[in-house]
Enzyme design. Sequence first.
Site, short mmCIF file in Angstrom:
data_model
loop_
_atom_site.label_atom_id
_atom_site.label_comp_id
_atom_site.label_asym_id
_atom_site.label_seq_id
_atom_site.Cartn_x
_atom_site.Cartn_y
_atom_site.Cartn_z
N GLY A 11 0.78 -1.24 0.00
CA GLY A 11 0.00 0.00 0.00
C GLY A 11 0.81 1.28 0.00
O GLY A 11 0.27 2.35 0.32
N HIS A 104 2.28 0.58 -13.24
CA HIS A 104 3.11 -0.60 -13.51
C HIS A 104 4.58 -0.20 -13.30
O HIS A 104 5.01 0.85 -13.78
CB HIS A 104 2.89 -1.08 -14.95
CG HIS A 104 3.61 -2.36 -15.23
ND1 HIS A 104 3.14 -3.58 -14.82
CD2 HIS A 104 4.79 -2.60 -15.86
CE1 HIS A 104 3.99 -4.52 -15.18
NE2 HIS A 104 5.00 -3.95 -15.83
N ASP A 145 -1.89 -4.96 -18.65
CA ASP A 145 -0.87 -3.99 -19.05
C ASP A 145 -0.89 -3.55 -20.51
O ASP A 145 0.13 -3.14 -21.05
CB ASP A 145 0.55 -4.54 -18.73
CG ASP A 145 0.68 -4.92 -17.27
OD1 ASP A 145 0.10 -4.23 -16.42
OD2 ASP A 145 1.38 -5.92 -16.98
#
Length: 194
Positions: A11, A104, A145
């Site tokens: 997180g 990403h 992605d």
Amino acid sequence: MRLTVFVSGRGSNLKSILDYFNLNNKVEIKLIVTDNSLCKALDIAKQNNIPFYCIDKKNSEQGFEYLIELLKNEKVELIVLAGFLKLLSSSFVSNFKQRIINIHPALLPAFGGEGMYGINVHKAVFQSGDKISGATIHFVDETYDTGNIIAQEKVDISECKTPEEIAAKVLTIEHQLLPKVINDIVDGKIVIGN
Ligand code: GAR
């Protein structure tokens, strides 16, 4: 702007969003969603009194259907995948077209796809011998992605001796890039939902 953040792990990107928008009511995180009820990111949700919802892995389709209704009722405008590792249902994606973004930890389209998450990405980058890596923010479609790229930031990894060192360098970039992109969306500099 009303946001939801999806998480699966530690997180730190969620925290970077909370820190960036601290004491300013530009964004409101209405809900944290996870597929991992034991993840550290939920502690951050609890500390900040943000409601959370755990997707039951055995009934994930139902979970996504429930979330579609909930997020529409809450008038959520932007869904941020910040280290969320489960593929979204196609129904969920089509209900929030161009309103879901993902971070990403590499320069897509390189080092993306199924199984490419977290340290796996950095191991592949390390093995490739590339001297530059970075972070990518992209819109989410039905596969891993492949959605349109919104922003990228590069980082020099030529001095990195391990995948973990690359991960640390890229994470620093992620913590700057993700809040900045969200801020640009809120300001209308990046257009969503069309
Ligand atoms: C981040 O590095 C994020 O880019 C990556 O997972 C990490 C989550 O860290 N996401 C992926 O690999 C998605 N393919 P965090 O939980 O500390 O934000």
